[in-house]
Design a protein around this motif. Structure first.
Motif, PDB file in Angstrom:
ATOM      1  N   ARG A 375       5.388 -10.330   7.440  1.00 45.20           N
ATOM      2  CA  ARG A 375       5.324  -9.919   8.739  1.00 45.20           C
ATOM      3  C   ARG A 375       6.594  -8.768   9.000  1.00 45.20           C
ATOM      4  N   GLN A 376       7.684  -8.908   8.295  1.00 47.44           N
ATOM      5  CA  GLN A 376       8.657  -7.997   8.453  1.00 47.44           C
ATOM      6  C   GLN A 376       8.279  -6.599   7.754  1.00 47.44           C
ATOM      7  N   ALA A 377       7.482  -6.836   6.695  1.00 52.10           N
ATOM      8  CA  ALA A 377       6.928  -5.650   6.137  1.00 52.10           C
ATOM      9  C   ALA A 377       5.931  -5.001   7.049  1.00 52.10           C
ATOM     10  N   LEU A 378       5.011  -5.594   7.735  1.00 52.11           N
ATOM     11  CA  LEU A 378       3.809  -5.250   8.491  1.00 52.11           C
ATOM     12  C   LEU A 378       4.624  -4.422   9.852  1.00 52.11           C
ATOM     13  N   ALA A 379       5.872  -5.152  10.081  1.00 53.90           N
ATOM     14  CA  ALA A 379       6.491  -4.669  11.344  1.00 53.90           C
ATOM     15  C   ALA A 379       7.142  -3.294  11.096  1.00 53.90           C
ATOM     16  N   ASN A 380       7.490  -2.993   9.789  1.00 54.03           N
ATOM     17  CA  ASN A 380       8.153  -1.741   9.443  1.00 54.03           C
ATOM     18  C   ASN A 380       6.947  -0.670   9.547  1.00 54.03           C
ATOM     19  N   LEU A 381       5.748  -1.020   8.964  1.00 51.78           N
ATOM     20  CA  LEU A 381       4.797  -0.156   8.806  1.00 51.78           C
ATOM     21  C   LEU A 381       4.289   0.153  10.344  1.00 51.78           C
ATOM     22  N   LEU A 382       4.128  -0.843  11.037  1.00 53.78           N
ATOM     23  CA  LEU A 382       3.729  -0.604  12.589  1.00 53.78           C
ATOM     24  C   LEU A 382       4.739   0.291  13.140  1.00 53.78           C
ATOM     25  N   ASP A 383       6.121  -0.071  12.928  1.00 54.74           N
ATOM     26  CA  ASP A 383       6.973   0.745  13.646  1.00 54.74           C
ATOM     27  C   ASP A 383       6.920   2.186  13.323  1.00 54.74           C
ATOM     28  N   ASN A 384       6.781   2.560  12.032  1.00 57.97           N
ATOM     29  CA  ASN A 384       6.798   3.968  11.638  1.00 57.97           C
ATOM     30  C   ASN A 384       5.507   4.617  12.303  1.00 57.97           C
ATOM     31  N   ALA A 385       4.474   3.680  12.507  1.00 57.72           N
ATOM     32  CA  ALA A 385       3.028   4.516  12.812  1.00 57.72           C
ATOM     33  C   ALA A 385       3.178   4.775  14.369  1.00 57.72           C
ATOM     34  N   VAL A 386       3.919   3.935  15.044  1.00 56.84           N
ATOM     35  CA  VAL A 386       4.035   4.109  16.421  1.00 56.84           C
ATOM     36  C   VAL A 386       4.874   5.124  16.659  1.00 56.84           C
ATOM     37  N   LYS A 387       6.183   5.334  15.888  1.00 59.08           N
ATOM     38  CA  LYS A 387       7.173   6.157  16.103  1.00 59.08           C
ATOM     39  C   LYS A 387       6.649   7.756  15.883  1.00 59.08           C
ATOM     40  N   TYR A 388       5.859   7.714  14.833  1.00 55.04           N
ATOM     41  CA  TYR A 388       5.552   9.065  14.538  1.00 55.04           C
ATOM     42  C   TYR A 388       3.919   9.474  14.962  1.00 55.04           C
ATOM     43  N   THR A 389       3.663   8.849  15.951  1.00 52.41           N
ATOM     44  CA  THR A 389       2.439   9.064  16.405  1.00 52.41           C
ATOM     45  C   THR A 389       2.387   9.579  18.116  1.00 52.41           C
ATOM     46  N   PRO A 390       1.800  10.885  18.137  1.00 52.61           N
ATOM     47  CA  PRO A 390       2.176  11.273  19.511  1.00 52.61           C
ATOM     48  C   PRO A 390       1.517  10.719  20.548  1.00 52.61           C
ATOM     49  N   PRO A 391       1.729  11.023  21.834  1.00 57.25           N
ATOM     50  CA  PRO A 391       1.105  10.061  22.988  1.00 57.25           C
ATOM     51  C   PRO A 391      -0.286  10.622  22.816  1.00 57.25           C
ATOM     52  N   GLY A 392      -1.183   9.707  23.089  1.00 56.37           N
ATOM     53  CA  GLY A 392      -2.574   9.734  23.230  1.00 56.37           C
ATOM     54  C   GLY A 392      -3.215   9.554  21.718  1.00 56.37           C
ATOM     55  N   GLY A 393      -2.483   9.143  21.153  1.00 54.55           N
ATOM     56  CA  GLY A 393      -2.888   8.959  19.644  1.00 54.55           C
ATOM     57  C   GLY A 393      -3.306   7.436  19.454  1.00 54.55           C
ATOM     58  N   ARG A 394      -3.781   7.222  18.317  1.00 55.18           N
ATOM     59  CA  ARG A 394      -4.225   5.810  17.761  1.00 55.18           C
ATOM     60  C   ARG A 394      -3.763   5.191  16.718  1.00 55.18           C
ATOM     61  N   VAL A 395      -3.244   3.786  16.684  1.00 53.74           N
ATOM     62  CA  VAL A 395      -2.831   3.299  15.488  1.00 53.74           C
ATOM     63  C   VAL A 395      -3.784   1.951  15.573  1.00 53.74           C
ATOM     64  N   THR A 396      -4.233   1.745  14.235  1.00 51.19           N
ATOM     65  CA  THR A 396      -5.364   0.582  13.971  1.00 51.19           C
ATOM     66  C   THR A 396      -4.703  -0.305  12.565  1.00 51.19           C
ATOM     67  N   VAL A 397      -4.680  -1.561  12.647  1.00 52.07           N
ATOM     68  CA  VAL A 397      -4.297  -2.522  11.877  1.00 52.07           C
ATOM     69  C   VAL A 397      -5.768  -2.788  11.326  1.00 52.07           C
ATOM     70  N   GLN A 398      -6.019  -2.677   9.882  1.00 50.94           N
ATOM     71  CA  GLN A 398      -7.358  -2.992   9.479  1.00 50.94           C
ATOM     72  C   GLN A 398      -7.215  -4.196   8.411  1.00 50.94           C
ATOM     73  N   ALA A 399      -8.370  -4.609   7.828  1.00 50.74           N
ATOM     74  CA  ALA A 399      -8.053  -5.435   6.651  1.00 50.74           C
ATOM     75  C   ALA A 399      -9.394  -5.507   6.102  1.00 50.74           C
ATOM     76  N   ALA A 400      -9.653  -6.131   4.659  1.00 55.73           N
ATOM     77  CA  ALA A 400     -10.863  -6.031   4.219  1.00 55.73           C
ATOM     78  C   ALA A 400     -10.657  -6.798   3.146  1.00 55.73           C
ATOM     79  N   ALA A 401     -11.707  -7.899   2.652  1.00 53.01           N
ATOM     80  CA  ALA A 401     -11.759  -8.751   1.674  1.00 53.01           C
ATOM     81  C   ALA A 401     -12.335  -7.946   0.497  1.00 53.01           C
ATOM     82  N   LEU A 402     -11.533  -8.363  -0.769  1.00 46.47           N
ATOM     83  CA  LEU A 402     -11.968  -7.876  -2.065  1.00 46.47           C
ATOM     84  C   LEU A 402     -12.913  -8.846  -2.875  1.00 46.47           C
ATOM     85  N   PRO A 403     -13.458  -8.234  -3.813  1.00 49.58           N
ATOM     86  CA  PRO A 403     -14.413  -9.041  -4.484  1.00 49.58           C
ATOM     87  C   PRO A 403     -13.817 -10.103  -5.302  1.00 49.58           C
ATOM     88  N   ALA A 404     -14.416 -11.090  -5.659  1.00 48.33           N
ATOM     89  CA  ALA A 404     -13.897 -12.501  -6.149  1.00 48.33           C
ATOM     90  C   ALA A 404     -13.029 -12.183  -7.706  1.00 48.33           C
TER      91      ALA A 404
END
Length: 480
Positions: A375-404
């Motif tokens: 959570r600490q790592a993800l919070a840092n990534l989100l903090d940077n994304a929100v900090k350096y995105t101008p008003p009206g922008g978009r931030v998306t958190v995505q995830a995908a499963a990988l093959p077995a």
């Protein structure tokens, strides 16, 4: 092991240590001189041996041929026929040096032809020679007149042995001259070896001396911008100079990074420390400070100290993660739960900046992680994304499963539509306390991404950046 061998071993080690104390240049000169002189000695010995062979071969061939002819003559007509044959060839110079003796196994003399006047001691040595089974050479050394003599022995019947000998004054004179030539050339050869060794060692060690000189200059001046010249001819020393310059480049970047870091730390700590001191002084100096004002001052002081502690704690966290001294409490956790907590915490900040914050995470998707650290790592990534995105922008958190059969179980991505990261800065964003040119307008120490990378790598994961200037950034995290 005997005491003698035990005493010799420390002596050899001591000699080797003494040898290593000499400068490398002198050792190269000595090694080259020894190699050169040894080669000259070997070649000289080979030449001398070949010369001896080629000088003796004609005389030996003549003696062996005459011995077999005389043996055939003896079988045909006995000793008298041999004498007549020798008298017929008496005018030939080689025959005048030929000594012919007919003997038996007891050394008795039955026939002697001695035109070269071999003296009695020489004939006695010939008589004392071992009897051959068929044929053999008899080395007799130097005669009484110091000329070398040699004989060929041939058994011509069960009871008779024919001995044919000659001296070789000319061959001996040539060989003696050859020895003097070798002795006379020993000193010049030694001088050539030493001078050649010094020149070669001086030339070979020139690149090393330039590296040493560069070291000395850096030590004396402290200027890490100095570089050693790389030799044009490629080789080990050229590679050494190149690696040395690469090391200096890295040291220069580290020194520059430390200077920048100190500036950033000093700048970011100065504000909370100034506020802390100001609030404390205000509360202490004012006589009319009310209880509420004191509470406000203490609250501001606590906020300022929290900022300082946050900076210091982040630095310690990065160091602990990089050294592997932190024990992770891993557990099986849903990625959606992991992201939901962090996204909820930043939803208010995103709304204030008019940034759309969304998630796209499939169900179910699990990873083995330390929930608090991730959570600490993800919070840092989100903090940077929100900090350096101008008003009206978009931030998306995505995830995908990988093959077995993949090494990782899931890939987590934080994508934004912000200012992006220049290509030349992307390799350095993971460096501790590094801040790009565009990020200097925002508060921060540049510790966030280095901490994220340390946490991900501690989980045996991987993190990569995908970014274009003014197009946005995507941080991809692979987790086990």
């Amino acid at each position: 092991m005997s005491s003698k061998s035990m005493n010799k071993a420390p002596s050899r080690i001591s000699d080797l240590q003494v040898w290593k104390q000499y400068p490398l240049g002198w050792r190269l000169v000595a090694g080259y001189a020894v190699l050169f002189i040894g080669s000259v000695i070997v070649l000289g010995a080979l030449a001398y041996g070949l010369l001896v062979y080629f000088l003796q071969q004609p005389d030996r061939a003549f003696m062996e041929t005459q011995a077999r002819q005389l043996a055939a003559t003896y079988e045909a007509g006995g000793p008298q026929a041999m004498r007549r044959m020798l008298e017929r060839n008496a005018a030939d110079e080689q025959y005048q040096e030929l000594v012919v003796r007919l003997t038996n196994d007891q050394g008795d003399t039955f026939f002697l032809h001695n035109p070269d006047n071999w003296q009695a001691p020489d004939l006695d040595r010939l008589a004392a020679a071992d009897s051959p089974d068929t044929a053999s050479w008899i080395p007799l050394g130097a005669a009484q007149d110091q000329d070398p003599i040699e004989a060929f022995a041939l058994r011509i019947s069960p009871a008779r042995i024919l001995q044919v000998g000659m001296d070789a004054p000319l061959s001996d004179e040539i060989l003696r001259s050859m020895k003097w030539v070798f002795l006379a050339s020993a000193l010049p050869v030694l001088l050539i070896a030493l001078i050649g060794g010094m020149l070669l060692a001086h030339r070979a060690l020139r690149p090393l001396r330039t590296v040493v000189h560069t070291f000395e200059t850096i030590i004396e001046t402290g200027d890490v911008g100095k570089r050693a010249p790389v030799p044009e001819v490629q080789g080990e020393f050229a590679q050494l100079a190149h690696l040395f310059n690469q090391m200096l480049d890295r040291i220069e970047r580290l020194v520059e990074g430390m200077r920048t870091t100190l500036d950033n730390v000093a700048h970011d700590l100065r504000t909370p420390m100034t506020r802390l001191r100001g609030q404390a002084e205000l509360a202490v100096r004012s006589d009319s400070t009310t209880e509420d004002e004191l509470r406000d001052a203490l609250a501001n002081t606590l906020n300022a100290s929290d900022t300082v502690l946050e900076v210091l704690e982040t630095i310690l966290n990065v160091a602990e993660m990089e050294t592997g001294t932190v024990s992770l409490q891993r557990s099986r956790m849903a990625v959606s739960d992991l992201a939901a907590t962090v996204v909820d915490a930043y939803q208010f900040v995103a709304d204030e900046k008019d940034i759309t914050l969304t998630t796209d995470i499939p169900q179910p998707l699990f990873v083995q992680v330390d929930a608090g650290r991730m959570r600490q790592a993800l919070a840092n990534l989100l903090d940077n994304a929100v900090k350096y995105t101008p008003p009206g922008g978009r931030v998306t958190v995505q995830a995908a499963a990988l093959p077995a059969n993949d090494t990782y179980a899931a890939r987590l991505t934080v994508r934004d539509t912000g200012m992006g990261i220049p290509a030349h800065e992307q390799p350095r964003i993971w460096d501790r306390l590094y801040r790009g040119d565009q990020s200097r307008t925002e508060r921060g120490l540049g510790l966030g991404l280095s901490l994220v990378q340390a946490i991900v790598q501690a989980h045996e994961g991987r993190i990569e950046v995908e970014s274009e200037t003014n197009e946005g950034t995507a941080m991809h995290v692979w987790l086990p």
